[in-house]
Design an enzyme around this catalytic site. Structure first.
Site, mmCIF file in Angstrom:
data_model
loop_
_atom_site.group_PDB
_atom_site.id
_atom_site.type_symbol
_atom_site.label_atom_id
_atom_site.label_comp_id
_atom_site.label_asym_id
_atom_site.label_seq_id
_atom_site.Cartn_x
_atom_site.Cartn_y
_atom_site.Cartn_z
ATOM 1 N N ASN A 222 36.437 42.628 40.028
ATOM 2 C CA ASN A 222 35.616 43.088 41.327
ATOM 3 C C ASN A 222 34.128 43.049 41.146
ATOM 4 O O ASN A 222 33.613 42.819 42.165
ATOM 5 C CB ASN A 222 36.215 44.388 41.553
ATOM 6 N N THR B 278 31.549 35.561 43.487
ATOM 7 C CA THR B 278 30.895 34.484 42.668
ATOM 8 C C THR B 278 31.866 34.020 41.775
ATOM 9 O O THR B 278 31.571 33.020 40.901
ATOM 10 C CB THR B 278 29.737 35.480 41.480
ATOM 11 N N THR C 135 44.026 46.224 51.107
ATOM 12 C CA THR C 135 44.095 44.690 51.579
ATOM 13 C C THR C 135 45.595 44.184 51.250
ATOM 14 O O THR C 135 45.635 43.727 50.119
ATOM 15 C CB THR C 135 43.099 44.079 50.508
ATOM 16 N N LYS D 161 51.049 39.837 50.493
ATOM 17 C CA LYS D 161 50.039 39.826 49.345
ATOM 18 C C LYS D 161 49.129 40.966 49.302
ATOM 19 O O LYS D 161 49.252 41.714 50.360
ATOM 20 C CB LYS D 161 48.879 38.609 49.986
ATOM 21 N N GLU E 4 44.873 44.563 40.441
ATOM 22 C CA GLU E 4 43.812 43.642 39.863
ATOM 23 C C GLU E 4 43.627 44.251 38.464
ATOM 24 O O GLU E 4 43.453 45.433 38.074
ATOM 25 C CB GLU E 4 42.680 43.666 40.681
ATOM 26 N N THR F 76 44.901 36.105 47.666
ATOM 27 C CA THR F 76 43.453 36.187 47.233
ATOM 28 C C THR F 76 43.408 36.495 45.578
ATOM 29 O O THR F 76 43.579 35.471 44.859
ATOM 30 C CB THR F 76 42.763 37.153 47.978
#
Length: 410
Positions: free
Chosen positions: A405, A410, A197, A186, A283, A160
């Site tokens: 995040n 979007t 996640t 992942k 991230e 992702t």
């Protein structure tokens, strides 16, 4: 499938390449079915024969539909032969329709492979609350060809917000047979035990008694995947799945087998490598952070303290800013929930001791700043209260984490 040996650790051969398709009898692949704009978004794993299966799942009470279906598959015979994974949409918090879609995803995949339906597992990752585009997944399943074996495509198809694929593989010798253990994972954000996640798929061609396979997976997961954190969030879709198809033709492994510790060691290496890759790929992360706690009253206390330090947002931001703010480290130790003797604690950032017997000691601020410029940071906490030890992995917290995040959907 590559089998170049990077290094040898005692009786474990660590392979520089290879993942879930490294063990005999396993194939894997991935393709683009249209969930994402253009990147691979549908991955699969297949074993030539049914494999003993074990899995551990997220502790989040909102378990996603595919986890429920996969648990049902494994419960039938404790065996699996195939796994189908989509990325982009998590199929979580989607009600009865989402559950029906997960069952349909399993059914169409099993029929395409001509395996019993309960020999198929499913997994999803991505945005929570959206329904799966079943027609696109159906068309994607029809494109899966077992003549292909492209594990790198599988690794891409499960991502992702990850910036890199994650795989690991080792070989060990058991009863004169070469046994392989491989894996892919992942995970980048919403990472916090138990679990986050993250999805991890581990395969081995070893023959292993299923009951002990599950126990080994739980033990190893607690020391590896459950010792990483990126942002303190525990997701709805997490799973670590382990399949053992027995094609190495070793005598079945169990806890009573003389070489059981070697198998567990190989499994640990694969899982720890994948866990570290997830932590490194947090991230917006720029640094991998490793926290070692020694001298605790027991291992559980050490693990709790190491996770508290590596999970502290104030510690993480200090590391991002290359600021040797030892007060934040001591503070995290103090709120870990574990009783300690505050007058004994020693803290070091890399090779630089900054706290001794609970008090600051003179050190070179510049040397500490220079050390924190590295992309791998180690923090050592010594408690001098027992033999307990624990290690946790995480990353720094950067401005990019907020950017990623804030605009995830979007």
């Amino acid at each position: 499938m590559a089998s170049i040996i990077d290094q040898k650790q005692d009786s474990i051969r660590v392979l520089s390449e290879g993942g879930v398709a490294q063990p005999k009898g396993f194939k894997a692949g991935g393709l683009h079915c249209g969930i994402k704009y253009k990147r691979p978004d549908l991955g699969w794993i297949y074993s030539e024969v049914p494999a003993a299966a074990a899995a551990v799942y997220t502790t989040n009470q909102f378990q996603a539909a595919p986890l429920l279906v996969t648990q049902e598959s494994i419960a039938a015979e404790q065996k699996l032969q195939s796994v189908l994974v989509n990325s982009g949409i998590a199929n979580a918090c989607t009600g009865e329709e989402g559950l029906e879609n997960a069952y349909e995803m399993r059914k169409m995949f099993a029929e395409h492979l001509t395996v019993p339906e309960h020999y198929a597992a499913v997994a999803s990752t991505g945005v929570i609350g959206d329904l799966l585009p079943m027609e696109k997944i159906s068309q994607g399943v029809k494109q899966i060809a077992l003549t292909n074996n492209e594990e790198s495509q599988f690794e891409k198809a499960i991502l992702t917000t990850d910036t890199a694929t994650k795989h690991a593989a080792v070989q060990i010798n058991i009863n004169g047979k070469t046994v392989a253990i491989g894996g892919a994972a992942k995970g980048s954000g919403m990472i916090h035990p138990n679990m986050a996640t993250m999805l991890a798929f581990i395969t081995t061609d070893a023959s292993v008694v299923q009951e002990d396979l599950l126990e080994a997976l739980k033990e190893v997961t607690n020391k590896t995947f459950n010792m990483i954190t990126v942002d303190g969030d525990t997701s709805t879709n997490d799973m670590v799945l382990l399949m053992a198809n027995g094609l190495a033709e070793n005598k079945p492994l169990s806890k009573s087998h003389a070489e059981w510790p070697l198998f567990v060691k190989g499994l640990t290496h694969v899982c720890q490598t994948l866990a570290q890759m997830i932590a490194r790929d947090g991230e917006g992360a720029t640094k991998l952070v490793e926290v070692h706690v020694n001298g605790a009253k027991n291992d559980q206390a050490a693990q709790a303290i190491s996770k508290a330090v590596v999970g502290s947002n104030l510690v993480k931001t200090a590391i991002y800013g290359e600021d040797p703010n030892w007060g934040r480290i001591v503070c995290a130790v103090g709120y870990s929930g574990q009783p300690i003797d505050t007058k004994q604690i020693k803290v070091s950032i890399g090779p630089i001791t900054i706290v001794e017997k609970g008090l600051p000691v003179p050190y070179s601020e510049q040397d500490a700043k220079d050390y924190l410029k590295q992309d791998e940071i180690q923090i050592f906490v010594d408690l001098f209260e027992g033999d307990g030890k624990g290690t946790a992995w995480g990353c720094d917290l950067s401005y990019d984490y907020v950017k990623i995040n804030a605009s995830y959907r979007t």
